[in-house]
Design an enzyme around this catalytic site. Structure first.
Site, PDB file in Angstrom:
ATOM      1  N   CYS A 157       8.038   8.057  35.840  1.00 48.56           N
ATOM      2  CA  CYS A 157       7.158   6.894  35.478  1.00 48.56           C
ATOM      3  C   CYS A 157       5.747   7.398  36.238  1.00 48.56           C
ATOM      4  O   CYS A 157       5.515   7.225  37.425  1.00 48.56           O
ATOM      5  CB  CYS A 157       7.243   5.417  36.181  1.00 48.56           C
ATOM      6  N   CYS A 160       3.536   4.576  37.576  1.00 46.28           N
ATOM      7  CA  CYS A 160       3.920   3.928  38.918  1.00 46.28           C
ATOM      8  C   CYS A 160       3.478   5.117  39.992  1.00 46.28           C
ATOM      9  O   CYS A 160       3.180   4.423  41.286  1.00 46.28           O
ATOM     10  CB  CYS A 160       5.511   3.902  39.057  1.00 46.28           C
ATOM     11  N   ASP A 161       3.844   6.354  39.800  1.00 47.63           N
ATOM     12  CA  ASP A 161       3.759   7.176  40.799  1.00 47.63           C
ATOM     13  C   ASP A 161       2.700   8.315  40.598  1.00 47.63           C
ATOM     14  O   ASP A 161       2.293   9.013  41.748  1.00 47.63           O
ATOM     15  CB  ASP A 161       4.955   8.106  40.911  1.00 47.63           C
TER      16      ASP A 161
END
Ligand code: NDP
Length: 334
Positions: A157, A160-161
């Site tokens: 992701c 997300c990261d």
């Protein structure tokens, strides 16, 4: 559906008392899944006095428990980590009386007005309404090193990261819209992005292909396949097969700090397919602007029905919609 490890540090590992088989148990609102969508649906359903029962599945807390820091969920000014956030959501759902149980839905019968769902192939629950929140599972390549570095340089992701790779060098594997989108997203954060594509063309839409081509710091590695990730404790490089002809390949290595999988997701919809309409890739179809499926009384939320946004916050929003839709549906049945 993939089998996942339950998280040891979540508050509940299931309550043996509530897990006990209760003959002919009939509930108003049954929620299947324990990601942000499922727990948000539970918070709303419980506050509406629907006395929801939520079954967690095998991965309590859902996909977020596989990420480390979560910085983009509103309300956490200093960020949080995925597992802690899911534990908070569970606590909040329980606070209003949600009966949270550990178990995996193994089959369903949505043919009648009262829905039947079987858990762990033995416990049958009857429900007046069912909220499906079983999510989707990111596909992985199946490499040993990929497992080893999960959370230590390997992610599925970018939104997300990606932030943790500011000014660093990363690789994205895949050639579809997700890969193209993740690569362009990461290109705005990272110094350099390698896009590893196994064929000599992208599957992504023309518009996304155009974006990839016009982003200076993306280098597409055509006809490359990942062999292995390497590094001391964290990912530091990737070995790739470079295909030059039918049988002809050489191994090349690139220094990278992060490796992002973008080879697709599998919505966890298999057990519903006899009753619930899905698109050709398995995502549950909902009536636009609602959480309603083709079966009255069955609602879907979260990544199970969303292949575009796939964010914790959008999943939570759709969980709220599902609970409100279920509440209205039940009200109309009285
Ligand atoms: P796709 O299935 O479309 O693409 C998967 C990509 O990964 C393909 O390029 C495929 O290669 C590659 N791949 C699969 N397995 C491997 C492997 N083992 N090794 C290397 N490469 C592999 O998945 P997406 O997640 O990209 O998209 C899913 C759906 O969601 C699509 O319909 C897409 O259009 C949609 N979507 C829409 C978005 C939007 O509208 N904004 C954003 C993201 C997705 P190959 O091409 O060779 O098969």
């Amino acid at each position: 559906m993939d089998l996942f490890k339950p998280m040891d540090n979540l508050e509940s590992k299931g309550n043996p008392e509530s897990n006990a088989e209760k003959a002919n148990e009939h509930v108003q609102c049954l929620i299947i899944g324990s990601g942000p969508a499922g727990y948000t649906a539970a918070i709303y359903a419980a506050r509406a006095n629907l006395k929801p029962v939520l079954y967690t599945g095998m991965q309590m807390g859902g996909q977020l428990t596989t990420t480390t820091e979560v910085d983009n969920f509103p309300g956490y000014p200093d960020g949080t980590d995925g597992t802690a956030m899911m534990a908070d959501l569970e606590k909040q759902a329980r606070r209003f009386g949600t009966d949270v149980r550990f178990g995996l839905a193994t089959s369903v019968d949505f043919s009648g007005k009262v829905k039947k769902v079987t858990f762990d192939e033995k416990t049958v629950l009857m429900a007046d309404s069912v909220i499906l929140a079983t999510g989707a599972t990111a596909k992985y390549l199946g490499l040993e090193s990929e497992e080893k570095y999960k959370g230590y340089g390997v992610s599925a992701c970018a939104t997300c990261d990606g932030f943790f790779y500011r000014d660093k060098v990363v690789a994205v594997v895949g050639g579809g819209d997700t890969a193209a989108e993740e690569a362009t997203y990461l290109a705005g954060i990272c110094k350099k992005v390698y896009l590893i594509v196994r064929r000599d063309e992208l599957r992504a839409s023309k518009a996304m292909q155009h974006r990839v081509k016009n982003t200076e710091n993306i280098e597409v590695l055509w006809k490359h396949q990942t062999k292995e990730l390497k590094g001391e404790n964290v990912v530091q490089s990737v070995d790739l097969y470079k295909f030059k002809g039918e049988e002809n390949e050489e191994i090349v290595s690139y220094d990278i700090d992060g490796f992002f999988l973008a080879i697709g997701h599998t919505p966890n919809s298999d057990i519903f397919k006899d009753y619930i309409d899905t698109d050709e890739t398995g995502y549950v179809n909902t009536v636009p602007g609602t959480s309603k499926t083709n079966v009255p009384g069955v609602f879907a939320c979260g990544d199970l029905q969303d292949k575009v946004y796939r964010q914790a916050v959008t999943a939570a929003g759709s969980g709220c919609m599902a609970a409100l839709d279920a509440e209205r549906y039940l009200g109309e049945q009285e």
